[in-house]
Design a protein around this motif. Structure first.
Motif, PDB file in Angstrom:
ATOM      1  N   MET A 119       3.240  -8.801  21.230  1.00 39.76           N
ATOM      2  CA  MET A 119       4.569  -8.073  21.258  1.00 39.76           C
ATOM      3  C   MET A 119       5.524  -9.235  21.772  1.00 39.76           C
ATOM      4  N   LYS A 120       5.394  -9.873  22.912  1.00 40.82           N
ATOM      5  CA  LYS A 120       6.169 -10.961  23.136  1.00 40.82           C
ATOM      6  C   LYS A 120       6.517 -12.085  22.227  1.00 40.82           C
ATOM      7  N   ARG A 121       5.556 -12.272  21.383  1.00 37.48           N
ATOM      8  CA  ARG A 121       5.913 -13.124  20.516  1.00 37.48           C
ATOM      9  C   ARG A 121       6.634 -12.824  19.206  1.00 37.48           C
ATOM     10  N   MET A 122       6.639 -11.419  19.201  1.00 36.78           N
ATOM     11  CA  MET A 122       7.370 -10.841  17.905  1.00 36.78           C
ATOM     12  C   MET A 122       8.906 -10.799  18.529  1.00 36.78           C
ATOM     13  N   LYS A 123       8.800 -10.407  19.709  1.00 37.48           N
ATOM     14  CA  LYS A 123      10.380 -10.528  20.414  1.00 37.48           C
ATOM     15  C   LYS A 123      11.066 -11.832  20.335  1.00 37.48           C
ATOM     16  N   CYS A 124      10.300 -12.788  20.631  1.00 32.96           N
ATOM     17  CA  CYS A 124      10.838 -14.239  20.525  1.00 32.96           C
ATOM     18  C   CYS A 124      11.308 -14.581  19.209  1.00 32.96           C
ATOM     19  N   LEU A 125      10.357 -14.295  18.231  1.00 29.05           N
ATOM     20  CA  LEU A 125      10.641 -14.564  16.750  1.00 29.05           C
ATOM     21  C   LEU A 125      11.946 -13.819  16.512  1.00 29.05           C
ATOM     22  N   LEU A 126      12.126 -12.688  16.836  1.00 30.84           N
ATOM     23  CA  LEU A 126      13.316 -11.808  16.321  1.00 30.84           C
ATOM     24  C   LEU A 126      14.597 -12.416  16.803  1.00 30.84           C
ATOM     25  N   ILE A 127      14.486 -12.874  18.188  1.00 33.96           N
ATOM     26  CA  ILE A 127      15.504 -13.598  18.620  1.00 33.96           C
ATOM     27  C   ILE A 127      16.053 -14.737  17.971  1.00 33.96           C
ATOM     28  N   PHE A 128      14.935 -15.486  17.594  1.00 29.55           N
ATOM     29  CA  PHE A 128      15.028 -16.747  16.898  1.00 29.55           C
ATOM     30  C   PHE A 128      15.872 -16.620  15.673  1.00 29.55           C
ATOM     31  N   ILE A 129      15.289 -15.607  14.833  1.00 31.02           N
ATOM     32  CA  ILE A 129      15.851 -15.126  13.616  1.00 31.02           C
ATOM     33  C   ILE A 129      17.362 -14.683  13.715  1.00 31.02           C
ATOM     34  N   ILE A 130      17.522 -14.236  14.556  1.00 29.13           N
ATOM     35  CA  ILE A 130      18.817 -13.731  14.808  1.00 29.13           C
ATOM     36  C   ILE A 130      19.929 -14.843  15.151  1.00 29.13           C
ATOM     37  N   GLY A 131      19.291 -15.636  16.087  1.00 31.78           N
ATOM     38  CA  GLY A 131      20.048 -16.953  16.513  1.00 31.78           C
ATOM     39  C   GLY A 131      20.547 -17.626  15.290  1.00 31.78           C
ATOM     40  N   ILE A 132      19.421 -18.105  14.331  1.00 28.36           N
ATOM     41  CA  ILE A 132      19.763 -18.962  13.139  1.00 28.36           C
ATOM     42  C   ILE A 132      20.856 -18.087  12.249  1.00 28.36           C
ATOM     43  N   TYR A 133      20.729 -16.842  12.130  1.00 29.59           N
ATOM     44  CA  TYR A 133      21.451 -15.860  11.086  1.00 29.59           C
ATOM     45  C   TYR A 133      23.095 -16.224  11.760  1.00 29.59           C
ATOM     46  N   MET A 134      23.187 -16.043  12.997  1.00 29.42           N
ATOM     47  CA  MET A 134      24.283 -16.103  13.995  1.00 29.42           C
ATOM     48  C   MET A 134      24.906 -17.676  13.408  1.00 29.42           C
ATOM     49  N   CYS A 135      24.121 -18.717  13.810  1.00 30.30           N
ATOM     50  CA  CYS A 135      24.631 -20.035  13.452  1.00 30.30           C
ATOM     51  C   CYS A 135      24.963 -20.056  11.873  1.00 30.30           C
ATOM     52  N   THR A 136      24.502 -19.661  11.092  1.00 29.17           N
ATOM     53  CA  THR A 136      24.805 -19.739   9.764  1.00 29.17           C
ATOM     54  C   THR A 136      25.948 -19.013   9.568  1.00 29.17           C
ATOM     55  N   LEU A 137      26.219 -17.838  10.103  1.00 34.63           N
ATOM     56  CA  LEU A 137      27.455 -17.356   9.844  1.00 34.63           C
ATOM     57  C   LEU A 137      28.567 -17.989  10.295  1.00 34.63           C
TER      58      LEU A 137
END
Length: 84
Positions: free
Chosen positions: A1-19
Motif C-alpha cells: 500500500m505504501k509503495r502504491m502511494k509513493c508511486l502515485l505521488i511520483f506520477i503526480i509530481g512528474i505530471y505537474m513538472c510536465t505542465l
C-alpha cells in the motif's frame, strides 16, 4: 500500500513538472529577448498564483504534520499516565 502511494505521488509530481515546463519547451524555437526595464505590459499574475499555490501547499503540509505530532504526543502522554 505504501509503495502504491509513493508511486502515485511520483506520477503526480512528474505530471505537474510536465505542465509547468510545457510552455517553455513549446516556445523554445522563438528567440528570447531580455530587457532590463520594467514595462507596464508585464503581467505578474501567473507568478503570484504560483507563489500562492506553493506557499499554501507548504503551509498546509506543515500544519498537518504539526497537528499529527501534537496528537501523537497527547496519546503517548495519556498512555504513560494510565501505565503509572
Amino acid at each position: 500500500m505504501k509503495r502504491m502511494k509513493c508511486l502515485l505521488i511520483f506520477i503526480i509530481g512528474i505530471y505537474m513538472c510536465t505542465l509547468l515546463t510545457a510552455p517553455a519547451i513549446a516556445s523554445a524555437h522563438e528567440p528570447l529577448i531580455f530587457t532590463t526595464k520594467n514595462t507596464p505590459s508585464m503581467n505578474m499574475t501567473p507568478f503570484y498564483w504560483m507563489v500562492g499555490i506553493v506557499g499554501g501547499s507548504i503551509a498546509i503540509t506543515l500544519s498537518y504534520v504539526g497537528w499529527r505530532k501534537y496528537r501523537a504526543e497527547k496519546n503517548r502522554q495519556s498512555e504513560d499516565d494510565s501505565n503509572n
